[in-house]
Write a protein that holds these residues in place. Structure first.
Motif, short mmCIF file in Angstrom:
data_model
loop_
_atom_site.label_atom_id
_atom_site.label_comp_id
_atom_site.label_asym_id
_atom_site.label_seq_id
_atom_site.Cartn_x
_atom_site.Cartn_y
_atom_site.Cartn_z
N ARG A 164 0.83 -1.21 0.00
CA ARG A 164 0.00 0.00 0.00
C ARG A 164 0.87 1.26 0.00
NH1 ARG A 164 -5.00 1.56 3.78
NH2 ARG A 164 -5.53 3.47 2.69
N ALA A 165 1.96 1.23 0.74
CA ALA A 165 2.86 2.38 0.76
C ALA A 165 3.44 2.63 -0.62
CB ALA A 165 3.98 2.16 1.77
N ASN A 166 3.86 1.58 -1.30
CA ASN A 166 4.45 1.74 -2.63
C ASN A 166 3.43 2.18 -3.67
OD1 ASN A 166 6.97 1.01 -1.71
ND2 ASN A 166 6.79 -1.12 -2.37
N ARG A 167 2.21 1.70 -3.57
CA ARG A 167 1.19 2.04 -4.57
C ARG A 167 0.50 3.37 -4.30
NH1 ARG A 167 -2.14 -3.38 -6.17
NH2 ARG A 167 -0.42 -4.40 -7.23
N GLU A 168 0.10 3.59 -3.07
CA GLU A 168 -0.74 4.75 -2.76
C GLU A 168 0.04 5.87 -2.09
OE1 GLU A 168 -4.47 5.77 0.20
OE2 GLU A 168 -4.18 3.71 -0.46
N PHE A 169 0.74 5.54 -1.01
CA PHE A 169 1.38 6.59 -0.21
C PHE A 169 2.52 7.27 -0.96
CE2 PHE A 169 0.14 3.90 3.72
CZ PHE A 169 -1.17 4.28 3.59
N ASP A 170 3.32 6.52 -1.70
CA ASP A 170 4.42 7.13 -2.44
C ASP A 170 3.91 8.05 -3.55
OD1 ASP A 170 6.17 5.82 -0.81
OD2 ASP A 170 6.85 4.37 -2.32
N GLN A 171 2.83 7.64 -4.22
CA GLN A 171 2.25 8.49 -5.27
C GLN A 171 1.70 9.79 -4.68
OE1 GLN A 171 -0.66 6.13 -7.29
NE2 GLN A 171 0.86 4.86 -8.33
N LEU A 172 1.00 9.67 -3.57
CA LEU A 172 0.45 10.86 -2.92
C LEU A 172 1.58 11.78 -2.45
CD1 LEU A 172 -2.62 10.02 -0.66
CD2 LEU A 172 -2.35 11.97 -2.16
N THR A 173 2.64 11.20 -1.91
CA THR A 173 3.78 12.00 -1.46
C THR A 173 4.40 12.75 -2.62
OG1 THR A 173 4.24 10.46 0.34
CG2 THR A 173 6.04 11.91 -0.33
N GLN A 174 4.59 12.06 -3.74
CA GLN A 174 5.16 12.70 -4.92
C GLN A 174 4.27 13.83 -5.42
OE1 GLN A 174 8.20 12.10 -6.00
NE2 GLN A 174 8.01 13.70 -7.51
N GLN A 175 2.97 13.60 -5.44
CA GLN A 175 2.01 14.62 -5.88
C GLN A 175 2.09 15.85 -4.96
OE1 GLN A 175 -2.07 13.36 -5.55
NE2 GLN A 175 -2.84 15.44 -5.68
N ILE A 176 2.15 15.63 -3.67
CA ILE A 176 2.21 16.72 -2.72
C ILE A 176 3.48 17.54 -2.91
CG2 ILE A 176 2.41 17.29 -0.25
CD1 ILE A 176 0.66 14.69 0.20
N VAL A 177 4.60 16.86 -3.07
CA VAL A 177 5.89 17.55 -3.26
C VAL A 177 5.86 18.37 -4.53
CG1 VAL A 177 8.35 17.19 -3.71
CG2 VAL A 177 7.23 15.93 -1.86
N GLU A 178 5.35 17.77 -5.61
CA GLU A 178 5.30 18.48 -6.90
C GLU A 178 4.41 19.73 -6.81
OE1 GLU A 178 7.01 17.99 -9.73
OE2 GLU A 178 8.12 16.41 -8.68
N GLU A 179 3.26 19.59 -6.17
CA GLU A 179 2.32 20.70 -6.10
C GLU A 179 2.73 21.76 -5.08
OE1 GLU A 179 -1.55 19.05 -5.42
OE2 GLU A 179 -1.58 18.02 -7.37
N SER A 180 3.69 21.45 -4.23
CA SER A 180 4.10 22.41 -3.19
C SER A 180 5.37 23.15 -3.55
CB SER A 180 4.31 21.65 -1.87
OG SER A 180 3.10 21.08 -1.44
N ARG A 181 5.84 22.99 -4.74
CA ARG A 181 7.06 23.70 -5.16
C ARG A 181 6.81 25.15 -5.40
NH1 ARG A 181 10.46 19.47 -8.83
NH2 ARG A 181 10.93 18.16 -7.09
#
Length: 105
Positions: free
Chosen positions: A88-105
């Motif tokens: 679940r971390a690899n599928r969902e949490f990592d994608q959400l983390t990447q999205q958050i980082v990208e959108e917070s730049r």
């Protein structure tokens, strides 16, 4: 002493997806923790309060008792819930983390 907070950290902390990520990750973590504690302490409870059950032979004339497959099952359960978290971390949490980082730049 006032430490200034990095604006990027503030943007990430206030991001709605970050709140969802924290909630989902914490819920999963606590659920798996409770399941593991129930399984582990359940086994320890059997050892403490029902040794006769654990000492029951698996089959007539066999040396192996029920305690052995139950202990092995506990180990397999531990591996399975760890795998569930990682999946679940690899599928969902990592994608959400990447999205958050990208959108917070």
């Amino acid at each position: 002493m006032n430490a200034s907070v990095d604006p990027r950290v503030e943007r990430i902390a206030s991001h709605p997806a970050y709140r969802r990520l924290r909630t989902a990750r914490n819920r999963l973590g606590w659920t798996l923790t409770v399941l593991m504690l129930l399984a582990y302490y359940g086994y320890i409870g059997l050892i403490a309060f029902d040794k006769a059950f654990l000492a029951t032979p698996v089959a007539a004339g066999k040396v192996t008792t029920l305690g052995i497959p139950i202990a092995l099952g506990l180990m397999v359960f531990t591996i399975l819930i760890t795998g569930l978290y990682v999946r679940r971390a690899n599928r969902e949490f990592d994608q959400l983390t990447q999205q958050i980082v990208e959108e917070s730049r």
